[in-house]
Design a protein around this motif. Structure first.
Motif, short mmCIF file in Angstrom:
data_model
loop_
_atom_site.label_atom_id
_atom_site.label_comp_id
_atom_site.label_asym_id
_atom_site.label_seq_id
_atom_site.Cartn_x
_atom_site.Cartn_y
_atom_site.Cartn_z
N UNK A 134 0.89 -1.03 -0.04
CA UNK A 134 -0.12 -0.02 -0.02
C UNK A 134 0.90 1.12 0.04
N UNK A 135 2.18 1.28 0.53
CA UNK A 135 2.74 2.49 0.68
C UNK A 135 3.30 2.98 -0.82
N UNK A 136 3.26 1.89 -1.67
CA UNK A 136 3.53 2.20 -3.02
C UNK A 136 2.64 2.82 -3.92
N UNK A 137 1.21 2.82 -3.30
CA UNK A 137 0.21 3.25 -3.84
C UNK A 137 -0.42 4.31 -3.29
N UNK A 138 0.36 5.28 -2.27
CA UNK A 138 -0.03 6.39 -1.73
C UNK A 138 -0.75 7.31 -2.73
N UNK A 139 -0.11 7.54 -3.71
CA UNK A 139 -0.72 8.61 -4.81
C UNK A 139 -1.75 8.14 -5.54
N UNK A 140 -2.27 6.80 -5.39
CA UNK A 140 -3.48 6.21 -5.80
C UNK A 140 -4.74 6.76 -5.46
N UNK A 141 -5.71 7.30 -6.21
CA UNK A 141 -6.73 7.84 -5.64
C UNK A 141 -7.84 6.52 -5.83
N UNK A 142 -7.96 6.30 -7.17
CA UNK A 142 -8.78 5.14 -7.38
C UNK A 142 -8.62 4.28 -8.70
N UNK A 143 -8.94 3.13 -9.09
CA UNK A 143 -8.72 2.34 -10.25
C UNK A 143 -10.02 1.80 -10.75
N UNK A 144 -10.27 1.95 -12.23
CA UNK A 144 -11.33 1.28 -12.82
C UNK A 144 -11.06 0.71 -14.00
#
Length: 288
Positions: A134-144
């Motif tokens: 999850x630390x690598x995805x800190x900038x990720x807001x959403x995915x679809x």
């Protein structure tokens, strides 16, 4: 462990690969020719988890490299290389669109779809799975996914290196009846047996999208003691040891006829950190 036919995706410390060249020495130890289509590897411990989103230890990483794929993997030059992704492009500074490869199958024969990728990332983002990734995805807001072949990543802010963080292995739940084998993967090998503290047996996935491996099977033997790993190697009980022998044992094997030692630089940085609140270590002269 390096994946057959794949670039090494591990950012390991200065790796030393120690392997057997199947020659007369091995023949003499075993009393019969070794199986040229199977490989037995000694490891010091089994994976902490068969779920690739959870296991962060070396045993889990080695297992994951054989059984799962990610959208991207890390190449030998430390740059991201497409794996399950066919291509990726930015439609705006905060939106990355990834198109999946065609012809990728899970080990049960079902096709990989964008929904599988979305679920892998959402399960981490929504904390349904507590993952170190999850630390690598800190900038990720959403995915679809607008369709079965396309995945869109929406970032909270522009972050150009984000592609290098899309290394989450993609897996599909097998269901409770087969939970002991972990989630389904798309990699070159599939797990067929896991005997805790003893071994993991993997067989070749014949429909692997990059073509079947030259090896029909890989057995990961769990041997915690270094002396036992060395003896198994010298007597033909295992064919390969990766980074699990000390330098003095390594030199012993190097002198044995019929064995080969391979090494290459790693990409990890090793450092010593000082507690600067300590009144002694606060003095630069002491640290120097």
């Amino acid at each position: 462990m390096t994946r057959p036919h794949r670039a090494d995706s591990a950012a390991g410390s200065a790796w030393v690969l120690l392997c057997v060249v199947w020659a007369l020495a091995a023949f003499g130890c075993r009393g019969q020719p070794p199986d040229p289509t199977g490989l037995t590897i000694a490891i010091d411990s089994g994976p902490a988890s068969l779920d690739p989103r959870i296991g962060s230890d070396e045993g889990s990483r080695r297992f994951n490299d054989l059984v799962y794929n990610a959208l991207f993997r890390t190449g030998d030059d430390a740059r991201p290389v497409p794996d399950l992704a066919r291509e990726a492009s930015w439609t705006d500074p905060r939106t990355l669109v990834v198109t999946l490869r065609d012809g990728v199958l899970f080990h049960d024969g079902s096709p990989l779809q964008a929904a599988d990728v979305v679920e892998a990332y959402r399960s981490i983002l929504e904390r349904r799975v507590i993952s170190f990734r999850r630390a690598d995805l800190e900038v990720l807001e959403s995915v679809d996914s607008p369709d079965a072949r396309t995945v869109r990543f929406h970032l909270a802010r522009p972050f150009a290196p984000f592609v290098a963080n899309l290394t989450v292995p993609i897996a599909r739940d097998r269901g409770e009846s087969n939970g002991t084998l972990g989630p389904l993967g798309t990699g070159p090998f599939e797990l067929t047996r896991y005997r805790k503290d003893e071994d993991l047996l993997l067989r070749r996935f014949e429909r692997y999208f990059e073509g079947p491996s030259a090896l029909t099977s890989v057995r990961l033997r769990i041997i915690p003691a270094e002396t036992a790993r060395l003896l198994e190697l010298l007597t033909g009980g295992v064919d390969l040891v990766v980074n699990d022998l000390s330098p003095d044992q390594l030199e012993r094997v190097r002198r044995e006829p019929g064995y080969r030692v391979l090494s290459r630089p790693g990409r990890n940085a090793v450092y010593m950190a000082f507690n600067l609140d300590d009144p002694v270590l606060r003095d630069r002269r002491v640290r120097q």
